[in-house]
Motif scaffolding. Structure first.
Motif, PDB file in Angstrom:
ATOM      1  N   LYS A   1       8.989  20.938 -16.205  1.00  0.00           N
ATOM      2  CA  LYS A   1      10.146  21.799 -15.955  1.00  0.00           C
ATOM      3  C   LYS A   1      11.291  21.457 -16.905  1.00  0.00           C
ATOM      4  CE  LYS A   1       9.225  22.693 -11.046  1.00  0.00           C
ATOM      5  NZ  LYS A   1       9.725  22.520  -9.666  1.00  0.00           N
ATOM      6  N   GLN A   2      11.463  20.135 -17.132  1.00  0.00           N
ATOM      7  CA  GLN A   2      12.532  19.715 -18.023  1.00  0.00           C
ATOM      8  C   GLN A   2      12.304  20.213 -19.460  1.00  0.00           C
ATOM      9  OE1 GLN A   2      12.813  15.484 -17.682  1.00  0.00           O
ATOM     10  NE2 GLN A   2      13.840  15.542 -15.680  1.00  0.00           N
ATOM     11  N   LYS A   3      11.032  20.230 -19.887  1.00  0.00           N
ATOM     12  CA  LYS A   3      10.737  20.740 -21.229  1.00  0.00           C
ATOM     13  C   LYS A   3      11.115  22.209 -21.338  1.00  0.00           C
ATOM     14  CE  LYS A   3       7.047  17.512 -22.490  1.00  0.00           C
ATOM     15  NZ  LYS A   3       5.612  17.354 -22.801  1.00  0.00           N
ATOM     16  N   ASP A   4      10.785  22.979 -20.283  1.00  0.00           N
ATOM     17  CA  ASP A   4      11.164  24.399 -20.290  1.00  0.00           C
ATOM     18  C   ASP A   4      12.676  24.557 -20.340  1.00  0.00           C
ATOM     19  OD1 ASP A   4       8.480  25.012 -20.169  1.00  0.00           O
ATOM     20  OD2 ASP A   4       8.453  25.241 -17.972  1.00  0.00           O
ATOM     21  N   ILE A   5      13.343  23.749 -19.485  1.00  0.00           N
ATOM     22  CA  ILE A   5      14.806  23.830 -19.453  1.00  0.00           C
ATOM     23  C   ILE A   5      15.398  23.415 -20.793  1.00  0.00           C
ATOM     24  CG2 ILE A   5      16.862  22.841 -18.377  1.00  0.00           C
ATOM     25  CD1 ILE A   5      15.220  22.623 -15.768  1.00  0.00           C
ATOM     26  N   GLN A   6      14.788  22.377 -21.384  1.00  0.00           N
ATOM     27  CA  GLN A   6      15.275  21.896 -22.682  1.00  0.00           C
ATOM     28  C   GLN A   6      15.125  22.966 -23.762  1.00  0.00           C
ATOM     29  OE1 GLN A   6      16.682  18.894 -22.913  1.00  0.00           O
ATOM     30  NE2 GLN A   6      17.260  19.280 -25.037  1.00  0.00           N
ATOM     31  N   HIS A   7      14.019  23.709 -23.701  1.00  0.00           N
ATOM     32  CA  HIS A   7      13.809  24.786 -24.668  1.00  0.00           C
ATOM     33  C   HIS A   7      14.870  25.853 -24.514  1.00  0.00           C
ATOM     34  CE1 HIS A   7      11.939  28.539 -26.173  1.00  0.00           C
ATOM     35  NE2 HIS A   7      11.465  27.728 -27.132  1.00  0.00           N
ATOM     36  N   ASP A   8      15.153  26.199 -23.244  1.00  0.00           N
ATOM     37  CA  ASP A   8      16.192  27.207 -22.989  1.00  0.00           C
ATOM     38  C   ASP A   8      17.556  26.713 -23.477  1.00  0.00           C
ATOM     39  OD1 ASP A   8      14.239  28.777 -21.870  1.00  0.00           O
ATOM     40  OD2 ASP A   8      14.676  28.150 -19.801  1.00  0.00           O
ATOM     41  N   LEU A   9      17.827  25.403 -23.203  1.00  0.00           N
ATOM     42  CA  LEU A   9      19.118  24.842 -23.622  1.00  0.00           C
ATOM     43  C   LEU A   9      19.251  24.840 -25.140  1.00  0.00           C
ATOM     44  CD1 LEU A   9      19.448  21.808 -21.160  1.00  0.00           C
ATOM     45  CD2 LEU A   9      20.801  23.917 -21.168  1.00  0.00           C
ATOM     46  N   THR A  10      18.134  24.557 -25.828  1.00  0.00           N
ATOM     47  CA  THR A  10      18.163  24.551 -27.295  1.00  0.00           C
ATOM     48  C   THR A  10      18.499  25.932 -27.837  1.00  0.00           C
ATOM     49  OG1 THR A  10      16.490  22.811 -27.299  1.00  0.00           O
ATOM     50  CG2 THR A  10      16.826  24.003 -29.350  1.00  0.00           C
TER      51      THR A  10
ATOM     52  N   GLY B   1       0.823  -1.219   0.000  1.00  0.00           N
ATOM     53  CA  GLY B   1       0.000   0.000   0.000  1.00  0.00           C
ATOM     54  C   GLY B   1       0.845   1.251   0.000  1.00  0.00           C
ATOM     55  N   PHE B   2       1.903   1.209   0.820  1.00  0.00           N
ATOM     56  CA  PHE B   2       2.794   2.365   0.880  1.00  0.00           C
ATOM     57  C   PHE B   2       3.470   2.593  -0.468  1.00  0.00           C
ATOM     58  CE2 PHE B   2       7.028   4.143   1.690  1.00  0.00           C
ATOM     59  CZ  PHE B   2       6.655   5.332   2.306  1.00  0.00           C
ATOM     60  N   VAL B   3       3.861   1.480  -1.132  1.00  0.00           N
ATOM     61  CA  VAL B   3       4.520   1.599  -2.438  1.00  0.00           C
ATOM     62  C   VAL B   3       3.586   2.193  -3.475  1.00  0.00           C
ATOM     63  CG1 VAL B   3       5.462   0.238  -4.350  1.00  0.00           C
ATOM     64  CG2 VAL B   3       6.198  -0.241  -2.017  1.00  0.00           C
ATOM     65  N   ILE B   4       2.298   1.728  -3.470  1.00  0.00           N
ATOM     66  CA  ILE B   4       1.327   2.258  -4.434  1.00  0.00           C
ATOM     67  C   ILE B   4       1.110   3.748  -4.207  1.00  0.00           C
ATOM     68  CG2 ILE B   4      -1.093   2.158  -5.137  1.00  0.00           C
ATOM     69  CD1 ILE B   4      -1.002  -0.845  -4.534  1.00  0.00           C
ATOM     70  N   PHE B   5       0.944   4.139  -2.943  1.00  0.00           N
ATOM     71  CA  PHE B   5       0.754   5.550  -2.610  1.00  0.00           C
ATOM     72  C   PHE B   5       1.975   6.368  -3.029  1.00  0.00           C
ATOM     73  CE2 PHE B   5       1.307   8.990   0.522  1.00  0.00           C
ATOM     74  CZ  PHE B   5       0.172   9.738   0.241  1.00  0.00           C
ATOM     75  N   SER B   6       3.153   5.802  -2.742  1.00  0.00           N
ATOM     76  CA  SER B   6       4.388   6.518  -3.084  1.00  0.00           C
ATOM     77  C   SER B   6       4.536   6.658  -4.596  1.00  0.00           C
ATOM     78  CB  SER B   6       5.594   5.768  -2.512  1.00  0.00           C
ATOM     79  OG  SER B   6       5.506   5.697  -1.103  1.00  0.00           O
ATOM     80  N   ARG B   7       4.117   5.606  -5.320  1.00  0.00           N
ATOM     81  CA  ARG B   7       4.237   5.679  -6.779  1.00  0.00           C
ATOM     82  C   ARG B   7       3.320   6.752  -7.369  1.00  0.00           C
ATOM     83  NH1 ARG B   7       4.450   0.207 -10.064  1.00  0.00           N
ATOM     84  NH2 ARG B   7       4.885   1.806 -11.639  1.00  0.00           N
ATOM     85  N   GLN B   8       2.122   6.903  -6.779  1.00  0.00           N
ATOM     86  CA  GLN B   8       1.227   7.962  -7.248  1.00  0.00           C
ATOM     87  C   GLN B   8       1.853   9.336  -7.033  1.00  0.00           C
ATOM     88  OE1 GLN B   8      -1.570   7.695  -8.973  1.00  0.00           O
ATOM     89  NE2 GLN B   8      -1.387   5.466  -9.009  1.00  0.00           N
ATOM     90  N   ARG B   9       2.409   9.490  -5.835  1.00  0.00           N
ATOM     91  CA  ARG B   9       3.060  10.777  -5.542  1.00  0.00           C
ATOM     92  C   ARG B   9       4.240  11.010  -6.486  1.00  0.00           C
ATOM     93  NH1 ARG B   9       4.435  11.605   0.606  1.00  0.00           N
ATOM     94  NH2 ARG B   9       5.082  13.593  -0.324  1.00  0.00           N
ATOM     95  N   LEU B  10       5.009   9.936  -6.699  1.00  0.00           N
ATOM     96  CA  LEU B  10       6.154  10.079  -7.595  1.00  0.00           C
ATOM     97  C   LEU B  10       5.714  10.385  -9.027  1.00  0.00           C
ATOM     98  CD1 LEU B  10       8.422   7.140  -6.346  1.00  0.00           C
ATOM     99  CD2 LEU B  10       8.894   9.599  -6.155  1.00  0.00           C
ATOM    100  N   LYS B  11       4.561   9.792  -9.420  1.00  0.00           N
ATOM    101  CA  LYS B  11       4.050  10.043 -10.763  1.00  0.00           C
ATOM    102  C   LYS B  11       3.716  11.515 -10.955  1.00  0.00           C
ATOM    103  CE  LYS B  11       0.737   8.151 -14.081  1.00  0.00           C
ATOM    104  NZ  LYS B  11      -0.381   7.192 -14.269  1.00  0.00           N
TER     105      LYS B  11
ATOM    106  N   LYS C   1       4.958  14.003  -9.216  1.00  0.00           N
ATOM    107  CA  LYS C   1       6.227  14.731  -9.217  1.00  0.00           C
ATOM    108  C   LYS C   1       6.933  14.596 -10.555  1.00  0.00           C
ATOM    109  CE  LYS C   1       7.241  14.552  -4.261  1.00  0.00           C
ATOM    110  NZ  LYS C   1       8.187  14.068  -3.234  1.00  0.00           N
ATOM    111  N   ASP C   2       6.849  13.372 -11.142  1.00  0.00           N
ATOM    112  CA  ASP C   2       7.493  13.161 -12.438  1.00  0.00           C
ATOM    113  C   ASP C   2       6.867  14.044 -13.523  1.00  0.00           C
ATOM    114  OD1 ASP C   2       9.188  11.336 -11.371  1.00  0.00           O
ATOM    115  OD2 ASP C   2       8.018   9.575 -11.967  1.00  0.00           O
ATOM    116  N   GLN C   3       5.530  14.186 -13.471  1.00  0.00           N
ATOM    117  CA  GLN C   3       4.855  15.036 -14.444  1.00  0.00           C
ATOM    118  C   GLN C   3       5.302  16.487 -14.305  1.00  0.00           C
ATOM    119  OE1 GLN C   3       0.692  14.285 -13.812  1.00  0.00           O
ATOM    120  NE2 GLN C   3       0.706  12.327 -14.951  1.00  0.00           N
TER     121      GLN C   3
END
Length: 533
Positions: A364-373, A345-355, A357-359
């Motif tokens: 943020k990474q797309k913005d950074i990637q645009h700046d880097l480009t 249960g803890f893993v499932i809950f943690s995975r949702q939170r991580l998901k 955060k990943d989004q």
């Protein structure tokens, strides 16, 4: 049979000498109780030790029960108890208890007429006692090994080990142990029909037994003294000694010893030709033997019942322990399932939170990637400008270098043409000098450049060969290096002389000088040496 009871006492003394680790308070003196009582009490202590998970006490109980079974003639059951005790003492690192138990097993095999197994256990026990510096234990084992050799009629070895036992006992002030060793020595002398020495050792054994108030040991030795006197023809003195033993056995209520004394008296009176007395004691001995077997039979039945109860109780304890183990396994498994459910249960809950955060991180990474480009495009533009500038610089350098090369070649060409015109004149001395200058000019066009190109190609095939060659001598010149390189290519002498522009004689001199610089011994092949590098 005359040695059996005496050896039983010695068996107890040996065990006491070996197990010097402190016994618990609930252990009792086995010699003071009857076998059935001993077994019942041991059964209670054994059950309590298992319940309290006291492995050492459990092993001691098993060892004591083995001794009781041994004294009653139940050798197979005794061996089973001893082997279980050995396993416990060995796994719990109790060397002295293990040594005493191995000694007991050796005695058991001795009476089962398996001397090899008896000797094996004696030697294992002896090694433990030596390692633990236990002198009493060593003395006991020496005595037992001596008896083993006596039964094999190897009297020299028997004397040797009995004397070792005696020396060890003298260091411990063990009176009863010393008495037993003197008794063993007397027995050996009796087997060898050296009756005077046998009598002396039996007498010394009796004195020590009486000093130690060991009545059972005293009975055995008095009987032995009577045997010696009878065998030496002193029948009346033999009868006196045997009657002393009989009186002592009667006071102790020891029917076995009474029967033995009656048999000895019957033999003595028969030798005196007093047949009435001989018949009386033989008949009395027979009566004691019948009583002994009757009493022993009833006791054996009761003993077997107690032994059956012990084995049954042991099986029940084993079954209960097995049930406890199964219950513990089930409880442990259930706990693991609960823990795993919580973790899942803890893993499932943690995975949702991580998901989530990943989004967020992905945005943020797309913005950074645009700046880097954007930055990369700017960097590419700057690099393109720098490359154009470097190209312009290289072009100017190349133009300058080419111009200098053209000027140099034009100068040399003009100089050569002038000299060639001068050579056409008829002046011979001037012509020879001009030819020499032309030769040098022609050499300056190609020779150094060609050798440089050759050196580069050579280094590519034989990487750093010329650099490593300098380790053999610091006196090598460029001409020497050229010669070595040509030798490494395995060219013949004519080709090498042509390339170097010298004669074969000059080449031979150059090779000789090169051998000296490389410190080659006379007879060593220069080409083989260079090929081996």
């Amino acid at each position: 049979m005359k040695y059996i009871c005496a050896f039983l006492i010695f068996f107890q003394l040996c065990a006491a000498a070996g197990a010097q680790e402190k016994e618990p308070g609930q252990f009792f003196d086995q010699q003071s109780k009857k076998p059935i009582e001993s077994l019942i009490e041991l059964k209670k202590i054994y059950a309590q030790s298992i319940e309290n998970n006291d492995a050492i006490l459990e092993g001691k109980c098993l060892q004591q029960m083995g001794k009781v079974c041994y004294r009653q003639g139940h050798f197979r059951q005794a061996l089973d108890f001893f082997l279980k005790a050995e396993k416990i003492f060995n796994s719990n690192d109790k060397p002295l208890l293990l040594g005493a138990n191995l000694s007991d097993i050796g005695v058991l095999y001795y009476y089962l007429k398996q001397p090899d197994k008896a000797m094996k256990n004696y030697l294992l026990a002896l090694n433990i006692y030596k390692r633990e510096h236990n002198v009493k234990g060593q003395a006991a084992i020496f005595g037992q090994i001596g008896q083993l050799y006596e039964k094999r009629n190897r009297y020299d070895s028997a004397f040797y080990y009995q004397n070792l036992a005696l020396k060890a006992i003298e260091r411990t002030n063990d009176i009863s142990g010393a008495a037993k060793i003197y008794e063993n020595l007397g027995s050996i002398y009796e087997d060898l029909e050296q009756y005077d020495l046998a009598y002396q050792h039996f007498k010394k054994s009796l004195d020590l037994y009486q000093k130690d108030r060991n009545e059972l040991g005293s009975i055995e030795v008095i009987n032995n003294l009577g045997d010696i006197l009878r065998k030496t023809g002193k029948y009346q003195a033999s009868i006196t000694e045997t009657q002393k033993a009989m009186k002592l056995a009667n006071r102790m209520g020891n029917i076995y010893q009474l029967a033995s004394c009656c048999r000895d008296l019957g033999k003595a009176y028969e030798l005196l030709n007093q047949m009435d007395s001989a018949y009386h004691y033989v008949k009395l001995g027979y009566k004691y033997t019948i009583d002994l077997y009757s009493e022993d039979g009833a006791r054996q039945v009761a003993f077997l019942q107690v032994l059956y109860d012990i084995n049954k109780k042991s099986d029940e304890i084993t079954r209960l322990q097995s049930d406890k183990k199964i219950n513990r396994v089930i409880a442990f498994s259930a706990t693991i399932v609960v823990v795993l459910t919580i973790v899942l249960g803890f893993v499932i809950f943690s995975r949702q939170r991580l998901k989530l955060k990943d989004q967020q991180m992905l945005a943020k990474q797309k913005d950074i990637q645009h700046d880097l480009t954007s930055l990369e495009l700017k960097n590419l533009q700057l690099e393109e400008q720098q490359l154009k500038q470097q190209l312009e610089v290289k072009s100017r350098e190349l133009s300058t270098h080419t111009l200098n090369l053209i000027k140099h070649n034009q100068f040399l060409e003009n100089l050569r043409n002038t000299l060639q015109a001068m050579v056409k004149d008829d002046k011979r001395d001037q012509k020879r000098q001009m030819n020499q200058i032309l030769t040098e000019i022609n050499q300056s066009f190609n020779h150094e450049r060609n050798w440089k190109e050759f050196t580069q190609a050579f280094e590519q095939v034989h990487h750093q060969f010329l650099e490593q060659l300098k380790k053999f001598s610091s006196e090598l010149t460029s001409a020497d290096m050229r010669l070595i390189a040509l030798l490494k290519m395995n060219l013949d002498s004519a080709d090498i002389a042509t390339l170097l522009g010298i004669s074969t004689d000059s080449l031979r001199v150059s090779r000789y000088r090169l051998r000296k610089k490389l410190n080659l011994a006379q007879g060593d092949n220069l080409s083989a040496f260079i090929q081996a590098l």
